[in-house]
Every structure is written in C-alpha cells, then in structure tokens.
Write an enzyme that holds these catalytic residues in place. Structure first.
Site, mmCIF file in Angstrom:
data_model
loop_
_atom_site.group_PDB
_atom_site.id
_atom_site.type_symbol
_atom_site.label_atom_id
_atom_site.label_comp_id
_atom_site.label_asym_id
_atom_site.label_seq_id
_atom_site.Cartn_x
_atom_site.Cartn_y
_atom_site.Cartn_z
ATOM 1 N N ILE A 31 0.826 -1.210 0.000
ATOM 2 C CA ILE A 31 0.000 0.000 0.000
ATOM 3 C C ILE A 31 0.866 1.268 0.000
ATOM 4 C CG2 ILE A 31 -0.223 0.376 2.501
ATOM 5 C CD1 ILE A 31 -3.271 0.577 2.029
ATOM 6 N N GLN A 94 9.844 -4.728 11.603
ATOM 7 C CA GLN A 94 8.631 -5.456 11.195
ATOM 8 C C GLN A 94 7.409 -4.787 11.824
ATOM 9 O OE1 GLN A 94 8.469 -9.578 12.419
ATOM 10 N NE2 GLN A 94 6.768 -10.041 11.046
ATOM 11 N N HIS A 100 6.405 -12.135 5.843
ATOM 12 C CA HIS A 100 6.254 -11.660 4.466
ATOM 13 C C HIS A 100 7.602 -11.361 3.852
ATOM 14 C CE1 HIS A 100 5.751 -8.287 7.289
ATOM 15 N NE2 HIS A 100 6.339 -7.512 6.388
HETATM 16 P P1 5GP Z 1 6.960 -4.639 7.542
HETATM 17 O O1 5GP Z 1 7.151 -3.226 8.027
HETATM 18 O O2 5GP Z 1 6.200 -5.463 8.557
HETATM 19 O O3 5GP Z 1 8.210 -5.319 7.071
HETATM 20 O O4 5GP Z 1 6.064 -4.538 6.243
HETATM 21 C C1 5GP Z 1 4.682 -4.344 6.283
HETATM 22 C C2 5GP Z 1 4.288 -3.740 4.979
HETATM 23 O O5 5GP Z 1 2.879 -3.833 4.863
HETATM 24 C C3 5GP Z 1 4.637 -2.258 4.824
HETATM 25 O O6 5GP Z 1 5.496 -2.076 3.715
HETATM 26 C C4 5GP Z 1 3.282 -1.576 4.639
HETATM 27 O O7 5GP Z 1 3.321 -0.528 3.699
HETATM 28 C C5 5GP Z 1 2.409 -2.720 4.184
HETATM 29 N N1 5GP Z 1 0.996 -2.571 4.543
HETATM 30 C C6 5GP Z 1 0.491 -2.199 5.751
HETATM 31 N N2 5GP Z 1 -0.838 -2.217 5.736
HETATM 32 C C7 5GP Z 1 -1.205 -2.600 4.478
HETATM 33 C C8 5GP Z 1 -2.471 -2.805 3.845
HETATM 34 O O8 5GP Z 1 -3.545 -2.647 4.430
HETATM 35 N N3 5GP Z 1 -2.459 -3.194 2.540
HETATM 36 C C9 5GP Z 1 -1.281 -3.386 1.853
HETATM 37 N N4 5GP Z 1 -1.391 -3.765 0.572
HETATM 38 N N5 5GP Z 1 -0.067 -3.219 2.433
HETATM 39 C C10 5GP Z 1 -0.030 -2.834 3.723
#
Ligand code: 5GP
Ligand code: ZN
Length: 113
Positions: A31, A94, A100
């Site tokens: 997103i 994270q 992911h």
């Molecule tokens: P992390 O920070 O856990 O490694 O990555 C989580 C990712 O999820 C982030 O890059 C963030 O932009 C993405 N993200 C968070 N909420 C949503 C959502 O509701 N939809 C989508 N498509 N991505 C999301």
C-alpha cells in the site's frame, strides 16, 4: 489468526491488489510502495516471522521464494535485479507480525533505501 492484518487480507476482509495466489501463497502490492515494484509475498498460514519458522515450514518457504522468482519474471525484474527482504521483530522494522517477503525493484537500490 483473528487480529492479524495480513490474515484479514487473505480472508478478503481487507481488500488488496493481488499479484499472485495459490492454495498456500498470496502476493499483493504494498500500500506504501518504496520503489516502482513493491509486492508482499506471504504464506496463507499465519507464521509470526522468520524467527518463528520450524522445519515443518520448509516447503512453505520454498514456495514463498518460488513465487518471488516467478513474480520477478512477470514484473520484468529478472534481468535487472531486485531485492527480497523480510523484516523480523521490532529492531528489524517489522510492523505486521505475519511473515512476508518484500519484493522490491524497478530502480537501482542502495543499502539505505
Ligand atoms: P513490515 O514493516 O512489517 O516489514 O512490512 C509491512 C508492509 O505492509 C509495509 O510495507 C506496509 O506498507 C504494508 N501494509 C500495511 N498495511 C497494508 C495494507 O492494508 N495493505 C497493503 N497492501 N499493504 C499494507
Ligand atoms: Zn496472520
């Protein structure tokens, strides 16, 4: 898992722009993309992070990387290169506690961005 954002995306309770799906894997566009291509690839099974993996997840992990490789090809990244990242826990940055892979590409990437 009830209170997990990505489990809700898998269940279709939260919409996403899907890039790939099979019985075990879902991929969808981030997103808040950090590059022209930024896709998240997740197992449908709730696994908290890479730190929670066990040998029972070996096949899932292979499928996760196979999906990343296939998507990289479909999205035109294979020849140019790309980055696969998995953040783990608070210090790892994270924000969603469901394993992911970030597939990021479409521009030259440096270590700090
Ligand atoms: P992390 O920070 O856990 O490694 O990555 C989580 C990712 O999820 C982030 O890059 C963030 O932009 C993405 N993200 C968070 N909420 C949503 C959502 O509701 N939809 C989508 N498509 N991505 C999301
Ligand atoms: Zn989950």
């Amino acid at each position: 898992m009830d209170d997990c954002l990505f489990c809700k995306i898998i269940a279709g309770e939260i919409p996403s722009q899907k890039a790939y799906e099979d019985e075990e894997i879902l991929a969808f566009h981030d997103i808040n993309p950090q590059a022209p291509v930024h896709v998240l690839i997740i197992p449908k099974q709730h696994i908290r992070s890479a730190d929670a993996l066990t040998e029972a997840d070996d096949a899932t992990l292979c499928r996760l990387f196979a999906a990343a490789r296939r998507l990289a090809g479909e999205l035109g990244l294979s020849g140019k290169g790309y980055r696969l990242i998995t953040n783990v826990g608070a210090d790892g940055g994270q924000s969603v506690p469901h394993l992911h892979l970030h597939l990021i590409g479409g521009r030259p990437l440096r270590w700090d961005n």
